[in-house]
Design a protein around this motif. Sequence first.
Motif, PDB file in Angstrom:
ATOM      1  N   UNK A   1       8.591  87.003  58.558  1.00 33.14           N
ATOM      2  CA  UNK A   1       9.278  87.839  57.419  1.00 33.14           C
ATOM      3  C   UNK A   1      10.718  88.232  57.677  1.00 33.14           C
ATOM      4  N   UNK A   2      11.163  88.093  58.808  1.00 35.60           N
ATOM      5  CA  UNK A   2      12.724  87.960  59.070  1.00 35.60           C
ATOM      6  C   UNK A   2      13.483  86.850  59.128  1.00 35.60           C
ATOM      7  N   UNK A   3      12.726  85.712  58.986  1.00 37.73           N
ATOM      8  CA  UNK A   3      13.570  84.510  59.202  1.00 37.73           C
ATOM      9  C   UNK A   3      14.302  84.128  58.109  1.00 37.73           C
ATOM     10  N   UNK A   4      15.616  84.146  57.933  1.00 32.93           N
ATOM     11  CA  UNK A   4      16.510  83.721  56.794  1.00 32.93           C
ATOM     12  C   UNK A   4      16.856  82.154  56.944  1.00 32.93           C
ATOM     13  N   UNK A   5      16.822  81.539  57.969  1.00 33.83           N
ATOM     14  CA  UNK A   5      17.260  80.056  58.122  1.00 33.83           C
ATOM     15  C   UNK A   5      16.400  79.420  58.859  1.00 33.83           C
ATOM     16  N   UNK A   6      15.863  78.275  58.538  1.00 33.99           N
ATOM     17  CA  UNK A   6      15.298  77.275  59.467  1.00 33.99           C
ATOM     18  C   UNK A   6      15.960  75.968  59.586  1.00 33.99           C
ATOM     19  N   UNK A   7      16.121  75.470  60.950  1.00 34.73           N
ATOM     20  CA  UNK A   7      16.750  74.143  61.238  1.00 34.73           C
ATOM     21  C   UNK A   7      15.357  73.235  61.532  1.00 34.73           C
ATOM     22  N   UNK A   8      14.931  72.322  60.807  1.00 35.12           N
ATOM     23  CA  UNK A   8      14.168  71.301  61.103  1.00 35.12           C
ATOM     24  C   UNK A   8      14.850  70.224  61.985  1.00 35.12           C
ATOM     25  N   UNK A   9      14.184  69.744  62.990  1.00 33.70           N
ATOM     26  CA  UNK A   9      14.651  68.859  63.853  1.00 33.70           C
ATOM     27  C   UNK A   9      14.036  67.352  63.479  1.00 33.70           C
ATOM     28  N   UNK A  10      13.199  67.462  62.677  1.00 32.12           N
ATOM     29  CA  UNK A  10      12.592  66.027  62.163  1.00 32.12           C
ATOM     30  C   UNK A  10      13.501  65.923  60.727  1.00 32.12           C
ATOM     31  N   UNK A  11      13.469  64.666  60.345  1.00 30.15           N
ATOM     32  CA  UNK A  11      14.338  64.038  59.115  1.00 30.15           C
ATOM     33  C   UNK A  11      13.221  64.216  57.965  1.00 30.15           C
ATOM     34  N   UNK A  12      12.080  63.957  58.169  1.00 31.17           N
ATOM     35  CA  UNK A  12      11.115  63.890  57.223  1.00 31.17           C
ATOM     36  C   UNK A  12      10.404  65.481  56.916  1.00 31.17           C
ATOM     37  N   UNK A  13      10.076  65.655  55.829  1.00 36.02           N
ATOM     38  CA  UNK A  13       9.555  67.018  55.740  1.00 36.02           C
ATOM     39  C   UNK A  13       8.368  67.179  54.778  1.00 36.02           C
ATOM     40  N   UNK A  14       7.761  65.954  54.144  1.00 33.64           N
ATOM     41  CA  UNK A  14       6.670  66.018  53.320  1.00 33.64           C
ATOM     42  C   UNK A  14       5.376  66.310  53.961  1.00 33.64           C
ATOM     43  N   UNK A  15       5.119  66.284  55.470  1.00 34.22           N
ATOM     44  CA  UNK A  15       4.133  66.935  56.039  1.00 34.22           C
ATOM     45  C   UNK A  15       3.728  68.124  56.535  1.00 34.22           C
TER      46      UNK A  15
ATOM     47  N   UNK B   1       4.248  72.606  55.907  1.00 35.56           N
ATOM     48  CA  UNK B   1       3.791  73.601  55.137  1.00 35.56           C
ATOM     49  C   UNK B   1       4.647  74.908  55.135  1.00 35.56           C
ATOM     50  N   UNK B   2       5.486  75.124  54.080  1.00 36.20           N
ATOM     51  CA  UNK B   2       6.475  76.111  54.107  1.00 36.20           C
ATOM     52  C   UNK B   2       6.028  77.467  53.374  1.00 36.20           C
ATOM     53  N   UNK B   3       4.780  77.540  53.121  1.00 40.31           N
ATOM     54  CA  UNK B   3       4.375  78.691  52.372  1.00 40.31           C
ATOM     55  C   UNK B   3       4.440  80.019  53.183  1.00 40.31           C
ATOM     56  N   UNK B   4       4.577  79.856  54.329  1.00 42.99           N
ATOM     57  CA  UNK B   4       4.534  81.267  55.509  1.00 42.99           C
ATOM     58  C   UNK B   4       6.156  81.890  55.327  1.00 42.99           C
ATOM     59  N   UNK B   5       6.982  80.842  55.006  1.00 39.90           N
ATOM     60  CA  UNK B   5       8.410  81.342  54.858  1.00 39.90           C
ATOM     61  C   UNK B   5       8.807  82.211  53.800  1.00 39.90           C
ATOM     62  N   UNK B   6       9.642  83.189  54.234  1.00 38.34           N
ATOM     63  CA  UNK B   6       9.964  83.956  52.942  1.00 38.34           C
ATOM     64  C   UNK B   6      10.581  83.180  51.840  1.00 38.34           C
ATOM     65  N   UNK B   7      10.552  83.574  50.565  1.00 44.05           N
ATOM     66  CA  UNK B   7      11.236  82.636  49.367  1.00 44.05           C
ATOM     67  C   UNK B   7      12.561  82.602  49.370  1.00 44.05           C
ATOM     68  N   UNK B   8      13.182  83.514  50.197  1.00 44.68           N
ATOM     69  CA  UNK B   8      14.733  83.497  50.195  1.00 44.68           C
ATOM     70  C   UNK B   8      15.192  82.580  51.472  1.00 44.68           C
ATOM     71  N   UNK B   9      14.319  82.076  52.151  1.00 44.49           N
ATOM     72  CA  UNK B   9      14.687  81.465  53.338  1.00 44.49           C
ATOM     73  C   UNK B   9      15.375  80.054  52.979  1.00 44.49           C
ATOM     74  N   UNK B  10      16.322  79.888  53.771  1.00 46.05           N
ATOM     75  CA  UNK B  10      16.959  78.338  53.545  1.00 46.05           C
ATOM     76  C   UNK B  10      16.743  77.376  54.687  1.00 46.05           C
ATOM     77  N   UNK B  11      16.226  76.226  54.198  1.00 47.22           N
ATOM     78  CA  UNK B  11      15.423  75.513  55.087  1.00 47.22           C
ATOM     79  C   UNK B  11      16.765  74.007  55.209  1.00 47.22           C
ATOM     80  N   UNK B  12      17.070  73.699  56.287  1.00 53.71           N
ATOM     81  CA  UNK B  12      17.735  72.575  56.477  1.00 53.71           C
ATOM     82  C   UNK B  12      17.041  71.404  57.080  1.00 53.71           C
ATOM     83  N   UNK B  13      17.248  70.182  56.798  1.00 53.75           N
ATOM     84  CA  UNK B  13      16.627  69.076  57.402  1.00 53.75           C
ATOM     85  C   UNK B  13      17.520  68.424  58.347  1.00 53.75           C
TER      86      UNK B  13
END
Length: 330
Positions: free
Chosen positions: A67-81, A83-95
């Motif tokens: 609930x408090x996560x505002x920014x996610x940094x993925x360490x993988x390049x691909x993200x098709x696999x 599931x982001x449904x648990x993240x808040x809708x306002x969360x920013x995700x970086x590849x």
Amino acid sequence: MMTIAISNKISDEERTFYEESFKDIAQYHFLNGLPANEQEEKLSLCNLLISRNPTVEMPGLSAKAFKNISFVQLLSAGFDHLDFSKFPSTCVVAGNMGAYANSMAEHGTGMILALAKELLNHHHEMQDGIFNQFNSQSQSIFNKTIGIIGFGGIGQKIAKIFQEGFDCKVYAVNTSGVTDKKVDWIGTLQNIDHLLKESDFIVITIPLTAQTENLIGDRELSLVKDDAILINLARGQIINEKALFEKLSTTETFKVGIDAWWTEPFFVKEFSMNYPFLKMKNVLGSPHNSAMVSGMLLESSKLGVSNVLKYIKTGKAERILDLSDHKTFY
């Protein structure tokens, strides 16, 4: 001070790197190996998340933990696999696009050279006692055209190798149809037919999305030169499996290097094929290991952490993902 959750499995060297990077800048919690209840407790206190595969690393956590996560940094390049449904809708995700560019460009180049020079087939002939020196002509690389579908970090590295090493022309496809890199032609997916017709070597490095699923099918393969070499470093689902097998079966001079497969253990716990690609002489396979070189996990973490630090200091980050029409494929 922001608090960061790090959910990916790490080595001692990586742990030291994270500790030094965030010293006096942010608090942090390592979640890997903790019971689900402890992961959930610590994650709920965090603003930022660093993760290689959040779907796998935190499978039992409820959406409330994020609930408090505002920014996610993925360490993988691909993200098709993922599931982001648990993240808040306002969360920013970086590849982490570009983190594996050097190693994957090396791998793709190696596959093209091996197929053009028939290295594996000649090796197997020699194992059988056949020393075929004068009736085993190979395909030249110099002054040919390489087509790159997905002209990001990986594709740009491959382009440079073939431009500077083999005097090749570069045809490219990206989302915008423009680039500041040196190319002989560039277009979008709407212009892909031109690239397919003109290229001697074709490398796929484009992400798997709803738009690129089955991008290469019967029609597209019919446009490809009969002696072309096609390399897939991206995802198996970008190429129609049945169509590829039929093209390979009917055109022996057409060659394919497959690093990304349709059914892989990483995604669905098994490796399987509907067609016997690995028994074909015009196919070279590898186990989706094009990014796996020594020290790569630490190097990918360095690129990701640099983006996190930029976000902490400026409120802005690079490689932000557009997840508005995200589709999970596994």
